[in-house]
Design a protein around this motif. Structure first.
Motif, PDB file in Angstrom:
ATOM      1  N   PHE A   1      40.187  42.176  29.626  1.00  0.00           N
ATOM      2  CA  PHE A   1      39.965  40.730  29.688  1.00  0.00           C
ATOM      3  C   PHE A   1      38.477  40.441  29.624  1.00  0.00           C
ATOM      4  O   PHE A   1      37.693  41.068  30.341  1.00  0.00           O
ATOM      5  CB  PHE A   1      40.464  40.157  31.021  1.00  0.00           C
ATOM      6  CG  PHE A   1      41.947  40.010  31.155  1.00  0.00           C
ATOM      7  CD1 PHE A   1      42.541  38.762  31.041  1.00  0.00           C
ATOM      8  CD2 PHE A   1      42.739  41.107  31.438  1.00  0.00           C
ATOM      9  CE1 PHE A   1      43.910  38.614  31.204  1.00  0.00           C
ATOM     10  CE2 PHE A   1      44.108  40.966  31.599  1.00  0.00           C
ATOM     11  CZ  PHE A   1      44.695  39.715  31.479  1.00  0.00           C
ATOM     12  N   GLU A   2      38.101  39.468  28.819  1.00  0.00           N
ATOM     13  CA  GLU A   2      36.760  38.889  28.898  1.00  0.00           C
ATOM     14  C   GLU A   2      36.798  37.830  29.998  1.00  0.00           C
ATOM     15  O   GLU A   2      37.873  37.294  30.307  1.00  0.00           O
ATOM     16  CB  GLU A   2      36.373  38.234  27.562  1.00  0.00           C
ATOM     17  CG  GLU A   2      36.234  39.202  26.398  1.00  0.00           C
ATOM     18  CD  GLU A   2      35.126  40.217  26.584  1.00  0.00           C
ATOM     19  OE1 GLU A   2      34.162  39.940  27.344  1.00  0.00           O
ATOM     20  OE2 GLU A   2      35.216  41.303  26.000  1.00  0.00           O
ATOM     21  N   ALA A   3      35.646  37.513  30.590  1.00  0.00           N
ATOM     22  CA  ALA A   3      35.599  36.451  31.590  1.00  0.00           C
ATOM     23  C   ALA A   3      36.189  35.177  30.986  1.00  0.00           C
ATOM     24  O   ALA A   3      35.876  34.821  29.848  1.00  0.00           O
ATOM     25  CB  ALA A   3      34.163  36.214  32.044  1.00  0.00           C
TER      26      ALA A   3
ATOM     27  N   TYR B   1      46.922  48.347  38.371  1.00  0.00           N
ATOM     28  CA  TYR B   1      45.691  48.799  39.013  1.00  0.00           C
ATOM     29  C   TYR B   1      44.532  48.056  38.363  1.00  0.00           C
ATOM     30  O   TYR B   1      44.440  48.014  37.130  1.00  0.00           O
ATOM     31  CB  TYR B   1      45.520  50.310  38.838  1.00  0.00           C
ATOM     32  CG  TYR B   1      44.224  50.825  39.406  1.00  0.00           C
ATOM     33  CD1 TYR B   1      44.014  50.859  40.786  1.00  0.00           C
ATOM     34  CD2 TYR B   1      43.197  51.253  38.579  1.00  0.00           C
ATOM     35  CE1 TYR B   1      42.816  51.312  41.317  1.00  0.00           C
ATOM     36  CE2 TYR B   1      42.003  51.714  39.098  1.00  0.00           C
ATOM     37  CZ  TYR B   1      41.818  51.750  40.466  1.00  0.00           C
ATOM     38  OH  TYR B   1      40.634  52.199  40.985  1.00  0.00           O
ATOM     39  N   VAL B   2      43.668  47.469  39.179  1.00  0.00           N
ATOM     40  CA  VAL B   2      42.489  46.773  38.681  1.00  0.00           C
ATOM     41  C   VAL B   2      41.367  47.806  38.567  1.00  0.00           C
ATOM     42  O   VAL B   2      40.829  48.270  39.573  1.00  0.00           O
ATOM     43  CB  VAL B   2      42.064  45.621  39.625  1.00  0.00           C
ATOM     44  CG1 VAL B   2      40.859  44.881  39.037  1.00  0.00           C
ATOM     45  CG2 VAL B   2      43.229  44.656  39.873  1.00  0.00           C
TER      46      VAL B   2
ATOM     47  N   GLY C   1      37.943  45.414  41.096  1.00  0.00           N
ATOM     48  CA  GLY C   1      38.105  46.828  40.806  1.00  0.00           C
ATOM     49  C   GLY C   1      38.450  47.623  42.052  1.00  0.00           C
ATOM     50  O   GLY C   1      37.833  47.443  43.098  1.00  0.00           O
ATOM     51  N   GLY C   2      39.453  48.493  41.938  1.00  0.00           N
ATOM     52  CA  GLY C   2      39.913  49.305  43.064  1.00  0.00           C
ATOM     53  C   GLY C   2      41.140  48.730  43.758  1.00  0.00           C
ATOM     54  O   GLY C   2      41.792  49.423  44.533  1.00  0.00           O
ATOM     55  N   ASP C   3      41.478  47.460  43.460  1.00  0.00           N
ATOM     56  CA  ASP C   3      42.667  46.833  44.043  1.00  0.00           C
ATOM     57  C   ASP C   3      43.878  47.077  43.143  1.00  0.00           C
ATOM     58  O   ASP C   3      43.741  47.525  42.001  1.00  0.00           O
ATOM     59  CB  ASP C   3      42.456  45.322  44.198  1.00  0.00           C
ATOM     60  CG  ASP C   3      41.338  44.973  45.181  1.00  0.00           C
ATOM     61  OD1 ASP C   3      41.020  45.801  46.054  1.00  0.00           O
ATOM     62  OD2 ASP C   3      40.774  43.864  45.048  1.00  0.00           O
ATOM     63  N   ALA C   4      45.049  46.773  43.662  1.00  0.00           N
ATOM     64  CA  ALA C   4      46.289  46.909  42.897  1.00  0.00           C
ATOM     65  C   ALA C   4      47.260  45.823  43.345  1.00  0.00           C
ATOM     66  O   ALA C   4      47.062  45.195  44.388  1.00  0.00           O
ATOM     67  CB  ALA C   4      46.900  48.291  43.108  1.00  0.00           C
ATOM     68  N   PHE C   5      48.314  45.622  42.546  1.00  0.00           N
ATOM     69  CA  PHE C   5      49.349  44.668  42.937  1.00  0.00           C
ATOM     70  C   PHE C   5      50.689  45.076  42.362  1.00  0.00           C
ATOM     71  O   PHE C   5      50.771  45.861  41.415  1.00  0.00           O
ATOM     72  CB  PHE C   5      48.990  43.230  42.533  1.00  0.00           C
ATOM     73  CG  PHE C   5      48.657  43.007  41.083  1.00  0.00           C
ATOM     74  CD1 PHE C   5      49.642  42.680  40.165  1.00  0.00           C
ATOM     75  CD2 PHE C   5      47.342  43.104  40.642  1.00  0.00           C
ATOM     76  CE1 PHE C   5      49.332  42.443  38.836  1.00  0.00           C
ATOM     77  CE2 PHE C   5      47.021  42.873  39.311  1.00  0.00           C
ATOM     78  CZ  PHE C   5      48.030  42.538  38.402  1.00  0.00           C
TER      79      PHE C   5
ATOM     80  N   SER D   1      34.642  39.873  33.541  1.00  0.00           N
ATOM     81  CA  SER D   1      35.216  40.775  32.540  1.00  0.00           C
ATOM     82  C   SER D   1      35.683  42.080  33.177  1.00  0.00           C
ATOM     83  O   SER D   1      34.979  42.646  34.016  1.00  0.00           O
ATOM     84  CB  SER D   1      34.157  41.057  31.469  1.00  0.00           C
ATOM     85  OG  SER D   1      34.678  41.923  30.486  1.00  0.00           O
ATOM     86  N   GLY D   2      36.883  42.518  32.793  1.00  0.00           N
ATOM     87  CA  GLY D   2      37.403  43.734  33.396  1.00  0.00           C
ATOM     88  C   GLY D   2      38.637  44.276  32.714  1.00  0.00           C
ATOM     89  O   GLY D   2      39.092  43.765  31.698  1.00  0.00           O
ATOM     90  N   VAL D   3      39.178  45.329  33.333  1.00  0.00           N
ATOM     91  CA  VAL D   3      40.310  46.075  32.775  1.00  0.00           C
ATOM     92  C   VAL D   3      41.404  46.210  33.826  1.00  0.00           C
ATOM     93  O   VAL D   3      41.127  46.522  34.989  1.00  0.00           O
ATOM     94  CB  VAL D   3      39.850  47.476  32.310  1.00  0.00           C
ATOM     95  CG1 VAL D   3      41.032  48.326  31.867  1.00  0.00           C
ATOM     96  CG2 VAL D   3      38.836  47.356  31.174  1.00  0.00           C
ATOM     97  N   LEU D   4      42.645  45.990  33.382  1.00  0.00           N
ATOM     98  CA  LEU D   4      43.829  46.228  34.198  1.00  0.00           C
ATOM     99  C   LEU D   4      44.644  47.347  33.558  1.00  0.00           C
ATOM    100  O   LEU D   4      44.717  47.440  32.325  1.00  0.00           O
ATOM    101  CB  LEU D   4      44.710  44.975  34.263  1.00  0.00           C
ATOM    102  CG  LEU D   4      44.091  43.701  34.809  1.00  0.00           C
ATOM    103  CD1 LEU D   4      45.119  42.557  34.727  1.00  0.00           C
ATOM    104  CD2 LEU D   4      43.618  43.898  36.235  1.00  0.00           C
ATOM    105  N   ILE D   5      45.265  48.169  34.378  1.00  0.00           N
ATOM    106  CA  ILE D   5      46.229  49.160  33.899  1.00  0.00           C
ATOM    107  C   ILE D   5      47.592  48.724  34.424  1.00  0.00           C
ATOM    108  O   ILE D   5      47.836  48.735  35.636  1.00  0.00           O
ATOM    109  CB  ILE D   5      45.896  50.581  34.401  1.00  0.00           C
ATOM    110  CG1 ILE D   5      44.512  51.016  33.932  1.00  0.00           C
ATOM    111  CG2 ILE D   5      46.975  51.567  33.945  1.00  0.00           C
ATOM    112  CD1 ILE D   5      44.345  51.176  32.449  1.00  0.00           C
TER     113      ILE D   5
END
Length: 115
Positions: A44-46, A62-63, A81-85, A100-104
């Motif tokens: 994701f971009e911001a 996972y974030v 980052g480091g969190d999950a849901f 901006s970041g990545v999710l798995i």
């Protein structure tokens, strides 16, 4: 009878898998899967939005990085980052990317609509 999608290769190199644009500021790579489970890398971009939706699959995410305002049902939290849901089947959910970041994402069973 349910359609079978088989399984991915055993080893998947991220550099060999193309990104698929799925929304403004949102792209994904389908990594590994079989009919029962699927791993998806989502960037994701911001400002990118994962619109509110629901599906019959169980989902854990996972974030990896970034910050996301995540809504699951009637609860909204800021995750980094480091969190999950976890999202149970048929629960309305969505995300707004704040940084901006990545999710798995992991889905069970496979997301047929992604194939």
């Amino acid at each position: 009878m349910k359609k079978s999608f088989g399984a991915s290769k055993e080893f998947l190199l991220g550099d060999d898998i193309p990104w698929e644009v799925v929304g403004e500021g949102v792209k994904r790579k389908i990594m590994a899967y079989d009919d029962n489970i699927m791993l998806v890398n989502v960037h994701f971009e911001a400002g990118g939005i994962g619109p509110m939706h629901e599906h019959y699959h169980s989902q854990v995410t996972y974030v990896v990085s970034g910050e996301f305002e995540l809504t699951i049902g009637d609860k909204t939290r800021l995750l980094k980052g480091g969190d999950a849901f976890y999202i149970p089947p048929h629960v309305l959910h969505g995300a707004i990317c704040k940084k901006s970041g990545v999710l798995i994402d992991v889905f069970s069973p496979i997301r047929e609509d992604f194939m």
